[in-house]
Design a protein around this motif. Structure first.
Motif, PDB file in Angstrom:
ATOM      1  N   PHE A   1       0.837  -1.204   0.000  1.00  0.00           N
ATOM      2  CA  PHE A   1       0.000   0.000   0.000  1.00  0.00           C
ATOM      3  C   PHE A   1       0.873   1.255   0.000  1.00  0.00           C
ATOM      4  O   PHE A   1       0.614   2.209  -0.744  1.00  0.00           O
ATOM      5  N   ALA A   2       1.921   1.240   0.816  1.00  0.00           N
ATOM      6  CA  ALA A   2       2.813   2.405   0.859  1.00  0.00           C
ATOM      7  C   ALA A   2       3.411   2.661  -0.514  1.00  0.00           C
ATOM      8  O   ALA A   2       3.522   3.805  -0.957  1.00  0.00           O
ATOM      9  N   ALA A   3       3.768   1.584  -1.208  1.00  0.00           N
ATOM     10  CA  ALA A   3       4.411   1.724  -2.511  1.00  0.00           C
ATOM     11  C   ALA A   3       3.458   2.310  -3.551  1.00  0.00           C
ATOM     12  O   ALA A   3       3.888   2.712  -4.629  1.00  0.00           O
ATOM     13  N   LYS A   4       2.158   2.339  -3.231  1.00  0.00           N
ATOM     14  CA  LYS A   4       1.197   2.834  -4.214  1.00  0.00           C
ATOM     15  C   LYS A   4       0.437   4.069  -3.768  1.00  0.00           C
ATOM     16  O   LYS A   4      -0.266   4.675  -4.564  1.00  0.00           O
ATOM     17  N   LEU A   5       0.577   4.438  -2.500  1.00  0.00           N
ATOM     18  CA  LEU A   5      -0.203   5.568  -1.997  1.00  0.00           C
ATOM     19  C   LEU A   5       0.426   6.917  -2.320  1.00  0.00           C
ATOM     20  O   LEU A   5       1.619   7.128  -2.104  1.00  0.00           O
TER      21      LEU A   5
ATOM     22  N   ASP B   1      11.431  -5.880  -3.912  1.00  0.00           N
ATOM     23  CA  ASP B   1      11.899  -4.694  -3.196  1.00  0.00           C
ATOM     24  C   ASP B   1      12.446  -5.036  -1.811  1.00  0.00           C
ATOM     25  O   ASP B   1      13.565  -4.653  -1.471  1.00  0.00           O
ATOM     26  N   LEU B   2      11.639  -5.714  -1.031  1.00  0.00           N
ATOM     27  CA  LEU B   2      12.024  -5.893   0.368  1.00  0.00           C
ATOM     28  C   LEU B   2      13.033  -7.018   0.573  1.00  0.00           C
ATOM     29  O   LEU B   2      14.041  -6.837   1.251  1.00  0.00           O
ATOM     30  N   VAL B   3      12.762  -8.170  -0.006  1.00  0.00           N
ATOM     31  CA  VAL B   3      13.654  -9.306   0.246  1.00  0.00           C
ATOM     32  C   VAL B   3      14.885  -9.254  -0.656  1.00  0.00           C
ATOM     33  O   VAL B   3      16.020  -9.254  -0.191  1.00  0.00           O
TER      34      VAL B   3
ATOM     35  N   ALA C   1       8.268   8.226  -1.733  1.00  0.00           N
ATOM     36  CA  ALA C   1       9.260   7.935  -0.692  1.00  0.00           C
ATOM     37  C   ALA C   1       9.830   6.534  -0.892  1.00  0.00           C
ATOM     38  O   ALA C   1      11.049   6.333  -0.834  1.00  0.00           O
ATOM     39  N   MET C   2       8.953   5.573  -1.154  1.00  0.00           N
ATOM     40  CA  MET C   2       9.405   4.192  -1.340  1.00  0.00           C
ATOM     41  C   MET C   2      10.364   4.097  -2.528  1.00  0.00           C
ATOM     42  O   MET C   2      11.350   3.385  -2.501  1.00  0.00           O
ATOM     43  N   ARG C   3      10.048   4.845  -3.564  1.00  0.00           N
ATOM     44  CA  ARG C   3      10.910   4.830  -4.748  1.00  0.00           C
ATOM     45  C   ARG C   3      12.305   5.352  -4.405  1.00  0.00           C
ATOM     46  O   ARG C   3      13.316   4.778  -4.797  1.00  0.00           O
ATOM     47  N   GLU C   4      12.348   6.432  -3.655  1.00  0.00           N
ATOM     48  CA  GLU C   4      13.638   6.995  -3.248  1.00  0.00           C
ATOM     49  C   GLU C   4      14.435   5.980  -2.420  1.00  0.00           C
ATOM     50  O   GLU C   4      15.640   5.814  -2.606  1.00  0.00           O
TER      51      GLU C   4
ATOM     52  N   LEU D   1      12.503   3.106   6.334  1.00  0.00           N
ATOM     53  CA  LEU D   1      11.330   2.244   6.147  1.00  0.00           C
ATOM     54  C   LEU D   1      10.583   1.960   7.445  1.00  0.00           C
ATOM     55  O   LEU D   1       9.515   1.344   7.417  1.00  0.00           O
ATOM     56  N   ALA D   2      11.140   2.390   8.556  1.00  0.00           N
ATOM     57  CA  ALA D   2      10.565   2.028   9.859  1.00  0.00           C
ATOM     58  C   ALA D   2       9.076   2.357  10.010  1.00  0.00           C
ATOM     59  O   ALA D   2       8.333   1.561  10.583  1.00  0.00           O
ATOM     60  N   PRO D   3       8.590   3.501   9.518  1.00  0.00           N
ATOM     61  CA  PRO D   3       7.154   3.774   9.678  1.00  0.00           C
ATOM     62  C   PRO D   3       6.280   2.730   8.979  1.00  0.00           C
ATOM     63  O   PRO D   3       5.181   2.444   9.429  1.00  0.00           O
TER      64      PRO D   3
END
Length: 678
Positions: free
Chosen positions: A357-361, A382-384, A438-441, A489-491
């Motif tokens: 969701f964060a990656a798309k919001l 992305d994450l793993v 933000a996720m993209r950065e 990424l903590a939030p």
RNA sequence: GGCAAUGUAGCUCAGUUGGUUAGAGCAUCGCAUUCAUAAUGCGAGGGUCGCAGGUUCGAAUCCCGCCAUUGCCA
């Protein structure tokens, strides 16, 4: 804490206490929670409150149906809601209920203030009344035939089939969805909030407190003229009785937003916080409401007007988000995409969804699509594969060769600097709810880290005599970049952040500390922080959702008015009468949308030797491409009917109440176009 | 029915006030590589920017019409 520490109160919309939390709800709570966690990480004083929306007719009726009291129902629901939220790592400071003493007091106080200033009106209105249940019926609890097109089983406010709008008293063959009884008209005095009194104030307020996209919509309402708002309901009603009007209750939407105040007050009393500092007319604190686009009207017009009228502070901002669609379509029970929080949690950890969701919001009100394939691939990649991989490929060297101690210097100061220089940009993106950016950065930093390690080749250096320090330096560099990324990424990923802190031997990821490198620092043994999302787990969620639905349908079918009760079997006919109807198997050779028609699809039906053009009101339930090539049953000798869109030469047969729940008939395999059904 | 938002590569999305050959990630294909949870790096292909008009030297971007998707209509 610094001098510029902000005091912020944040809310998410109150979930209604008659059902379970689903993915649609979660988008909002995740969006809000990320924002709140970010503010706290920045060192601000941020409080996040919510509550169950526990009043109203639907709760009253559901409790009745279950044979329990409304209080028992909302207690049970509250427990379930809080369990789901806590598992999704939604960190409410307080989760309360609108059915509370605080809320009763505030509702009375605000109502009284509005009344004393002349903002409350009384008017007698006529409403549908269920003589058997002895209660007034909200529009959606009256059903019957559309006065315009005669479609069966339509709700009391508009027709799903032809789109007509009307009042419940106009329905033909009306019946109460509660008891099945025929409703009667009955008069009652209602209380109204005079929204129009606040037009000038609202036009001003809306101008700089809502998103651009919302302004257009709100302007439409201004242009149409602000109508008075009916805030009272007659007994029996599950809610708060109006102080000066025995037998009259506050409409659920009156006390719902006040529930934000009540929940906060409840928290203040437990933590010795000055409630008034936050709600006084000239409060210097900030107040933000996160809501879905469907309830913008209440939060952008009624709510600020009520606060203004009652002499209280107004929200600093109302943040609207879009809806969740799954695979590009509305969440659907029959497709297995109406996914409950609990179902998701039975198979996957919450952070996958939080990240997706964060990656798309963004900050807008666009709908967010959950594409299950994209979800799995995106999270894994992305994450793993990117982020956690950095620690995974560096930790081994540090632990085995250097006893877990990082080197005393930063190997690539420029790269390190580049990563920490993004701190303010990323903070700004979180602040403005541009999480996808933000996720993209952040992922870009992860890419750079992997590129760096590839270039430095610690595995090659490790085999060379005398290159020990180079190995330590480059892997320490990698770990430092990993630390920065995890802090950013903590939030979004609170549990991963916690585990990463344990691995890095750190107490927290305070935003101000991000720029400080870990030098000569002891880290712990690395354990995989996150597993990949497996395809069969995703499939299992959809499967379980479908099964839950089947079970639920069975249960409700038993409890509610049966199909035969709703529509009794018609009078007996002779075979000769039936034989007049010529039913034929037809192949749907083409299906397409009809311009300007909201409900219709144009079907081209083949009977073998001839083809027919038929308009069918099934657009809400079927996509044209899903119909082409299938067989169905049609009335072949029905007189041609001329419609606005052309001639309809027959009729296809379908069952169901309408909307998405509409099913056309399909013969068993082997039936050929043109065959007569007899 | 009215209004609003949205429609860009197979998928998910960026594209600021109109300005060179329309970008990213994933997926696909090729090469390299093995430290890492079969991870990573380098490179390639792939788009008449929903459709049809218009304004302009120039439009994904502005205007008009239409189509589709989602939401709201208190």
């Amino acid at each position: 804490m610094s001098d510029n520490q902000r005091k912020i109160l944040v809310t998410s919309a109150l979930p209604y206490a008659n059902g379970a939390i689903h993915l649609g709800h979660l988008l909002e709570y995740i969006q809000t929670d990320i924002w709140v966690r970010f503010q706290k990480q920045r060192g601000h004083n941020c409080t996040y409150v919510c509550a169950d929306d526990a009043h109203g007719t639907p709760i009253m009726l559901k409790a009745d149906q279950m044979g329990i009291t409304p209080q028992a129902l909302i207690d049970q629901t509250s427990e379930e809601h809080q369990r789901d939220f806590s598992k999704f790592l939604i960190g409410f400071d307080n989760f309360y209920s609108t059915h509370s003493d605080e809320n009763r007091d505030f509702s009375a106080m605000i109502y009284t203030a509005l009344r004393d200033k002349g903002h409350i009106d009384k008017k007698t209105i006529t409403q549908a009344y269920d003589p058997e249940k002895e209660m007034f019926l909200p529009d959606r609890f009256v059903k019957g035939d559309c006065p315009k097109c005669d479609a069966k089983d339509q709700y009391g406010d508009n027709c799903e089939k032809c789109g007509a709008t009307y009042s419940p008293v106009e329905l033909k063959n009306a019946y109460s969805a509660v008891s099945g009884a025929k409703p009667v008209e009955k008069e009652s005095e209602h209380y109204f909030f005079k929204l129009g009194d606040f037009e000038n104030f609202l036009r001003d307020w809306v101008d700089n407190h809502v998103q651009e996209q919302m302004k257009n919509k709100l302007n439409e309402w201004f242009d149409a003229g602000l109508q008075n708002w009916d805030i009272s309901r007659d007994a029996p009603y599950w809610g708060f009785e109006i102080p000066d009007a025995p037998g009259k209750y506050f409409y659920v939407w009156l006390d719902a937003p006040i529930g934000y105040m009540a929940s906060f007050k409840n928290w203040c009393d437990k933590h010795q916080v000055d409630f008034d500092e936050y709600w006084n007319k000239d409060s210097q604190t900030e107040l933000y409401h996160f809501i879905g686009k469907d309830i913008a009207y209440f939060h952008s017009l009624f709510w600020p007007a009520m606060l203004e009228g009652a002499g209280l502070r107004k929200p600093s901002g109302v943040f609207c988000h879009g809806f969740v669609t799954v695979e590009g379509q509305k969440m659907s029970k029959s497709r297995g995409t109406f996914i409950m929080a609990e179902t998701y949690l039975n198979h996957l950890r919450p952070e996958y969804l939080r990240y997706y969701f964060a990656a798309k919001l963004g900050s807008g009100i666009d709908d967010i699509d959950l594409n299950l394939e994209d979800f799995r691939l995106r999270v894994n990649a992305d994450l793993v594969n990117k982020v956690i991989n950095i620690a995974s490929r560096c930790a081994g060297f540090i632990n085995k060769k250097f006893d877990g101690v990082l080197s005393s210097e930063i190997a690539e100061p420029e790269l390190f600097q580049s990563a920490i220089s993004k701190s303010e940009l990323i903070a700004e993106l979180y602040e403005t709810r541009e999480y996808s950016k933000a996720m993209r950065e952040i992922m870009h930093i992860a890419d750079q880290a992997n590129q760096y390690i590839d270039t430095a080749e610690p595995w090659v250096l490790a085999k060379q005599e005398g290159s020990e320090k180079a190995v330590q330096d480059c892997c320490s560099m990698g770990i430092n970049l990993f630390k920065i990324i995890c802090a950013y990424l903590a939030p979004v990923l609170p549990d991963v952040a916690k585990d990463a802190q344990a691995f890095l031997n750190l107490d927290d990821f305070a935003w101000q500390e991000i720029s400080k490198p870990l030098l000569s620092h002891k880290i712990n043994k690395f354990k995989p922080l996150m597993q990949r999302v497996e395809e069969d787990k995703v499939n299992a969620i959809v499967e379980e959702t479908k099964q839950n639905l089947a079970a639920l349908e069975e249960a409700t079918a038993k409890a509610s008015v049966s199909e035969l009760q709703q529509e009794p079997i018609a009078e007996t006919i002779e075979f000769a009468d039936f034989a007049k109807v010529d039913l034929r198997v037809a192949e749907i050779v083409n299906a397409e949308h009809v311009k300007k028609a909201n409900k219709l699809l144009r079907l081209t039906l083949s009977l073998g030797d001839e083809t027919r053009n038929v308009f069918a009101g099934i657009k809400s339930a079927y996509k044209p491409e899903d119909l082409i090539g299938k067989h169905t049953i049609m009335v072949a000798n029905l007189a041609t009917r001329t419609m606005k869109f052309g001639d309809s030469e027959g009729m296809v047969l379908a069952a169901g109440p309408g909307g998405e729940d509409l099913w056309i008939l399909e013969p068993h395999q082997g039936a050929k176009a043109g065959m007569r059904v007899k």
